[in-house]
Design an enzyme around this catalytic site. Sequence first.
Site, short mmCIF file in Angstrom:
data_model
loop_
_atom_site.label_atom_id
_atom_site.label_comp_id
_atom_site.label_asym_id
_atom_site.label_seq_id
_atom_site.Cartn_x
_atom_site.Cartn_y
_atom_site.Cartn_z
NE ARG A 42 9.41 -4.93 11.14
CZ ARG A 42 8.56 -4.12 10.51
NH1 ARG A 42 7.33 -4.52 10.26
NH2 ARG A 42 8.96 -2.92 10.11
CG HIS A 87 5.12 1.13 2.62
ND1 HIS A 87 4.53 2.24 2.05
CD2 HIS A 87 4.58 1.04 3.86
CE1 HIS A 87 3.70 2.79 2.90
NE2 HIS A 87 3.69 2.07 4.02
CG HIS A 104 -0.12 0.19 2.52
ND1 HIS A 104 0.56 -0.85 3.12
CD2 HIS A 104 0.11 1.28 3.30
CE1 HIS A 104 1.17 -0.41 4.21
NE2 HIS A 104 0.92 0.88 4.34
CG ASP A 161 1.72 5.04 4.66
OD1 ASP A 161 1.14 3.94 4.52
OD2 ASP A 161 2.77 5.18 5.31
O1 LIG Z 1 5.29 -2.20 9.87
C1 LIG Z 1 5.79 -1.59 8.95
O2 LIG Z 1 6.99 -1.60 8.70
C2 LIG Z 1 4.92 -0.79 8.01
C3 LIG Z 1 3.76 -0.11 8.69
C4 LIG Z 1 2.96 0.68 7.73
O3 LIG Z 1 3.22 0.68 6.56
C5 LIG Z 1 1.80 1.47 8.18
O4 LIG Z 1 1.44 1.42 9.36
O5 LIG Z 1 1.21 2.17 7.32
FE LIG Z 2 2.17 2.24 5.49
#
Ligand SMILES: O=C(O)CCC(=O)C(=O)O
Ligand SMILES: [Fe+2]
Length: 456
Positions: free
Chosen positions: A275, A265, A208, A210
């Site tokens: 994680r 990403h 996605h 942001d």
């Molecule tokens: O956990 C991650 O590295 C990505 C988190 C992410 O892309 C988000 O919260 O929009």
């Molecule tokens: Fe994100």
Amino acid sequence: MPSRSLLADAFRAYPVHEQQKNIEFTSLQEIPDSHKWAQLDDESQHPLMDPFITESVPVTNHGIPTSLLESVESASRSLFSLPIQQKLKAGRSPDGVSGYGVARISSFFSKHLWSEGFTIVGSPLEHFRQLWSHDHTKFCDIIEEYKKEMQKLARRLTWLMLGSLGITKKDLKWSGPTGESKKGTAALQLNYYPACPDPDHAMGLAAHTDSTLLTILHQSNTSGLQVLKEGIGWVTVPPIPGGLVVNVGDLLHILSNGLYPSVLHRAVVNRTKHRLSIAFLYGPPSSVPISPLQKLVGPHHPPLYRPITWNEYLGTKAKYFNKALSSMRICAPLNGLVDASDHNRSSRNRSANIHRRYRPRGPRQQGNIHRRSKQMKGGQGASTPWIHVSVQGGLCKILELGGGRKYQVSVTFKFLCKLKRFLASATTCSSTPICATCLVVGARKFLPSMVVGCKH
Ligand SMILES: O=C(O)CCC(=O)C(=O)O
Ligand SMILES: [Fe+2]
């Protein structure tokens, strides 16, 4: 945090239709079918060599105390390690924005995500009281402190990035130094990715972009974040102790007229380690229209997107998800930049999609594109060819469409400069900005002698 209610209203207006049940991941020995993804097309997971090319930028020396990063990470860890029944007490309500629940993007995928989330818009007090009846104030204080520091950092970074394009505070009316309401708004997203028995068939957070100006991400010391790098594939952004990752979001993409492309990403999961990531989602005041900055548009750089508020953009995203940015285009990608979501298609599909998508559709778009098409001597309206140029390292790819011809070539960077000079001096086109047909005419003039590889 200023304008918090507006942002909360915006999220509320576009609720997440959650299909996913909150489950106790740690009890699972194998992935249930509901969470089993096909192979994650994960051929390449190269360590990140040049973060500036991917637009996902690790930042150190950011001024956020390490102790604060540790505290927020530890608070998030405490939250996610609570029993599921406890976490559900602070569950996000169907029409709510804050609280425990699945990622907002999960409704766009048929398979469920291997992650848990907690969204904070405004104060976390009410939800934290449900989670920790006694020591919730300690956790609230950490979150408030973190948001305050992140807000300052996000503002600084936004100005550094815009400043490098020659943008000053005068160019952005909503960012004036006075008045609370002129500051950007923000949300905090805590993500938890439990260890997974079969990480090759599970997805922590699917691909996605942001819907922000930028996102500042703190990740625990387990890697998982990946960005899509054109021509290479998914690239892991390894955690740097004390470092933060900055991802350009769709609104900065629009504001910079594509000069800062938003980054596609995702987060993958790990067989043995869980994680955590903490994303600070930073945007403008939610009801201010965002459009390509005047200083960045001109005869050779037409505005690529129509104006939209953050509030409206969340609605567009809720409808079109990764095609939201493209759905707002009012002009073909003349400057060689593509929307991040275009990257995850094969070049053949991409060609077809670009051609289809950028043809004039609504009356608003017609105002911009159709008028120009009429002035062209060559291709008209629907058959107007587009050219797409993308630069990768020392090589450029030129993709030409139209007139039933389709080919893709690789050329040297020197050639691209030559082509650009030709286009800048092209006199064949009477329209301003230069139309897509003339770009293609320019490309044709050079291509026959410069072709390195050709696919018909
Ligand atoms: O956990 C991650 O590295 C990505 C988190 C992410 O892309 C988000 O919260 O929009
Ligand atoms: Fe994100």
